[in-house]
Design a protein around this motif. Structure first.
Motif: not given
Ligand code: PRP
Ligand code: URA
Length: 209
Positions: A134-140, A165-173
């Motif tokens: 889970l890097a940028t979170g874009g794929s997940a 950064e990836g965790i934050e991106a998932i939690q945001k969306k």
């Protein structure tokens, strides 16, 4: 807000160290990813509901527990998520497997979809999305959105290594998606690789470069 669970079982942490090591070859890498996935699956399925049924042992009738509730679906994000499927299927052989094909464009870092094949009753299943990284979170984020667009309502995300950064991106969306990881690393580098991470998970699993 969803929860983020780091599964710090000693066996998982030991095997993850071997997975990270650049001198670990593809065969051992694959075996270790499968083993860690199975161990993570064991922890993640701890809260599956049970019901009592009546059976007969050779000695007589009894009530005994079996797993109840909604059926499960396992959704690997291609390619690297494939490495985690067998470990989960060993624990949950009746689960159906749906595939979401995404790769990260090396220039834009945006996920590009190239395949999607899901169980026909995906909206009725509890889903476990698998991707080692889970890097940028874009794929997940994109994979989870595909599943929601097809009616899925209960989704867990399981990764070996995550960047903050990836965790934050998932939690945001996707505030409703709990995230399970074996480790949260320091950061992303300038190519959006996780540091220290394990390198390119797909290439290491399949011996490509
Ligand atoms: C890797 C990895 C994730 C994604 C993580 O896949 O398996 O799917 O990158 O990065 P992100 O969080 O920034 O989206 P990759 O795109 O390299 O494809 P592959 O699995 O086919 O190698
Ligand atoms: N994808 C990988 O395989 N590794 C990383 O570190 C980031 C994205």
């Amino acid at each position: 807000m969803s929860k983020v669970v780091t599964i710090d079982h000693p066996l998982i942490q030991h095997k993850l160290t071997l997975i990270r090591d650049k001198d670990t070859g593809s065969k051992d890498f694959r075996d270790l990813v499968k083993e860690v996935s199975l161990l993570m699956g064991y922890e993640i399925t701890r809260d599956l509901p049970l019901q009592e049924i009546e059976i007969e042992t050779p000695v007589g009738p009894t009530k005994a527990k079996v797993i109840s509730g909604k059926k499960l679906g396992i959704i690997p994000i291609l390619r690297a998520g494939l490495g985690m499927v067998d470990g989960f299927l060993q624990l949950i052989p009746a689960a159906k497997v749906g595939h979401v094909g995404l790769y990260r464009d090396p220039e834009t870092l945006e996920p590009v979809e190239y395949y999607c094949k899901l169980p026909s009753d995906v909206e009725e299943r509890d889903l476990i999305v698998l991707d080692p990284m889970l890097a940028t979170g874009g794929s997940a984020n994109a994979a989870i959105q595909f599943l929601k667009n097809r009616g899925a309502t209960n989704i867990k995300l399981v990764c070996l290594i995550a960047a903050p950064e990836g965790i934050e991106a998932i939690q945001k969306k996707h505030q409703d998606v709990d995230i399970y990881v074996a480790a949260i690393d320091e950061r992303l580098n300038e190519h959006a690789y996780i540091v220290p991470g394990l390198g390119d998970a797909g290439d290491r699993l399949f011996g490509t470069k």
